[in-house]
Design an enzyme around this catalytic site. Structure first.
Site, PDB file in Angstrom:
ATOM      1  N   HIS A  14       0.861  -1.201   0.000  1.00 56.15           N
ATOM      2  CA  HIS A  14       0.000   0.000   0.000  1.00 56.15           C
ATOM      3  C   HIS A  14       0.888   1.238   0.000  1.00 56.15           C
ATOM      4  CE1 HIS A  14      -3.811   2.127   1.749  1.00 56.15           C
ATOM      5  NE2 HIS A  14      -3.091   2.964   1.025  1.00 56.15           N
ATOM      6  N   HIS A  16       1.370   4.863  -2.466  1.00 58.28           N
ATOM      7  CA  HIS A  16       1.029   5.697  -3.626  1.00 58.28           C
ATOM      8  C   HIS A  16       2.326   6.326  -4.120  1.00 58.28           C
ATOM      9  CE1 HIS A  16      -3.306   5.510  -2.589  1.00 58.28           C
ATOM     10  NE2 HIS A  16      -2.812   5.360  -1.373  1.00 58.28           N
ATOM     11  N   HIS A 194      -9.455   1.106  -1.391  1.00 58.36           N
ATOM     12  CA  HIS A 194      -9.419   1.758  -0.087  1.00 58.36           C
ATOM     13  C   HIS A 194     -10.837   1.693   0.490  1.00 58.36           C
ATOM     14  CE1 HIS A 194      -5.591   3.260  -1.399  1.00 58.36           C
ATOM     15  NE2 HIS A 194      -5.450   4.141  -0.420  1.00 58.36           N
ATOM     16  N   GLU A 197     -11.146   3.500   5.849  1.00 58.40           N
ATOM     17  CA  GLU A 197     -10.082   4.389   6.351  1.00 58.40           C
ATOM     18  C   GLU A 197     -10.804   5.468   7.171  1.00 58.40           C
ATOM     19  OE1 GLU A 197      -8.080   6.661   3.306  1.00 58.40           O
ATOM     20  OE2 GLU A 197      -6.439   7.267   4.639  1.00 58.40           O
ATOM     21  N   ASP A 275       1.822   4.055   2.816  1.00 57.30           N
ATOM     22  CA  ASP A 275       0.798   4.893   2.176  1.00 57.30           C
ATOM     23  C   ASP A 275       1.421   6.047   1.384  1.00 57.30           C
ATOM     24  OD1 ASP A 275      -1.790   5.507   1.475  1.00 57.30           O
ATOM     25  OD2 ASP A 275      -2.424   6.239   3.445  1.00 57.30           O
ATOM     26  N   ASP A 276       1.770   7.126   2.058  1.00 57.71           N
ATOM     27  CA  ASP A 276       2.361   8.312   1.413  1.00 57.71           C
ATOM     28  C   ASP A 276       3.546   8.779   2.273  1.00 57.71           C
ATOM     29  OD1 ASP A 276       0.179   8.889  -0.701  1.00 57.71           O
ATOM     30  OD2 ASP A 276      -0.948   8.671   1.171  1.00 57.71           O
TER      31      ASP A 276
HETATM   32  N1  LIG Z   1      -4.524   7.452   2.373  1.00 56.14           N
HETATM   33  C1  LIG Z   1      -5.163   7.689   1.221  1.00 56.14           C
HETATM   34  N2  LIG Z   1      -6.489   7.509   1.167  1.00 56.14           N
HETATM   35  C2  LIG Z   1      -7.140   7.756   0.038  1.00 56.14           C
HETATM   36  N3  LIG Z   1      -6.565   8.190  -1.082  1.00 56.14           N
HETATM   37  C3  LIG Z   1      -5.247   8.389  -1.071  1.00 56.14           C
HETATM   38  N4  LIG Z   1      -4.406   8.815  -2.031  1.00 56.14           N
HETATM   39  C4  LIG Z   1      -3.184   8.852  -1.511  1.00 56.14           C
HETATM   40  N5  LIG Z   1      -3.214   8.470  -0.237  1.00 56.14           N
HETATM   41  C5  LIG Z   1      -4.491   8.156   0.073  1.00 56.14           C
HETATM   42 ZN   LIG Z   2      -3.643   4.826   0.434  1.00 55.65          ZN
END
Ligand SMILES: Nc1ncnc2[nH]cnc12
Ligand SMILES: [Zn+2]
EC number: 3.5.4.2
Length: 315
Positions: A14, A16, A194, A197, A275-276
């Protein structure tokens, strides 16, 4: 503990790619492409990384992605991420990319695809990191545009393994994308999404029953629905959990409240992901480390989480 966690072989399921754009690279690409930025320097940009919810983060994430213009930019972004993986003994990756974030700005689909794919292929050859790329649809845009994106992607069918669903969750339930996911699955693509969340457990049910996903991205709100928990355990459906993301976006107030280890002990196939990472303060090892420091994760638990990530690979 950090070095021990870092050395564990693991997969990241997971991530991006646009969320791995570090401020330093963002500034370098802005200069290369002659783009004016609203921040004076890297420190000022980093200072802006304080979020109360998913949407506040997404607004900055899409703004940052605007510096990505050329095939080389997408290559450099992906390569920088793979070097991090190498340094953290991440041996397999299944990253997301958001084509609509780029095609909506006039960047041709093939520019994005070629840059990312070339770096992933080099990562396999030069770094020994295997991969499977996932094309994510933006759920705040209509299903019709997701269909167009899937059509644009078909000439590159062999370059990716599945489709995902991301962006603003609340108000954009999975059922809105039932038909485009059916089309993607008919092309032999895996489906993930997703769900849970910020959105309620019903969104996870919909993603499973209507989109027929084989892995849930986040899914932490499943713990609010006992029947759903039982299904996830019985069917061993993997969850790609992102601890630092969840605390940065206020899904949990602090790491001590995170439910990942409770889920692990109940037999849920949970995995640890970043994630990011450029926005949330760390890559996979930092996420493991946060669980150790905030929740007292043991070495045995870390081993099981890492093994889950290897077992939950789609390829
Ligand atoms: N945590 C996240 N939830 C939804 N969309 C995303 N795009 C990038 N990170 C995300
Ligand atoms: Zn994500």
């Amino acid at each position: 503990m950090y070095d021990w966690l870092n050395a564990l072989p693991k997969a990241e399921l997971h991530l991006h790619l646009e969320g791995s754009l570090e401020p330093e690279l963002l500034f370098a690409l802005a200069e290369r492409n002659r783009i004016a930025l609203p921040w004076n320097d890297v420190e000022a940009l980093r200072a802006a990384y304080a979020f109360n919810n998913l949407q506040e983060f997404l607004d900055l994430y899409y703004r940052g992605a605007d510096v990505l213009r050329t095939e080389q930019d997408f290559y450099d972004l992906t390569w920088a991420y793979l070097l991090k993986c190498k340094a953290q003994n991440v041996v397999h990756v299944e990253p997301f990319f958001d084509p609509q974030t780029h095609t909506d700005r006039g960047i041709p689909f093939e520019v994005v695809m070629r840059g990312i794919k070339a770096a992933l292929d080099d990562g396999e050859k030069q770094l020994g990191i295997s991969h499977g790329l996932i094309l994510a649809f933006l759920r705040h845009l209509p299903e019709e545009q997701a269909f167009q994106t899937l059509e644009q992607a078909m000439p590159f069918r062999d370059a990716f393994i599945g489709v995902g669903l991301d962006s603003s969750e609340k108000g954009f339930p999975p059922r809105l994308f039932e038909r485009v996911f059916a089309k993607a699955r008919s092309e032999g693509l895996h489906a993930v999404a997703h769900a849970g969340e910020e959105g309620p457990p019903e969104y996870i049910w919909e993603a499973l029953d209507l989109l027929k996903i084989v892995r849930i991205d986040h899914g932490v709100r499943a713990s609010e629905d006992e029947r759903l928990m039982q299904r996830i355990i019985d069917e061993q459906i993997p969850l790609t959990v992102c601890p630092l993301s969840n605390t940065k976006l206020c899904v949990f107030e602090h790491m001590g409240q995170h439910n990942i280890l409770d889920m692990l002990e109940r037999g849920v196939k949970v995995t640890v992901n970043s994630d990011d990472p450029a926005y949330f303060g760390g890559y996979v090892t930092e996420n493991f480390m946060a669980l150790h420091e905030g929740l007292g994760m043991s070495e045995d638990q870390a081993k099981r989480l890492a093994q889950n990530s290897l077992d939950a690979r789609l390829v």
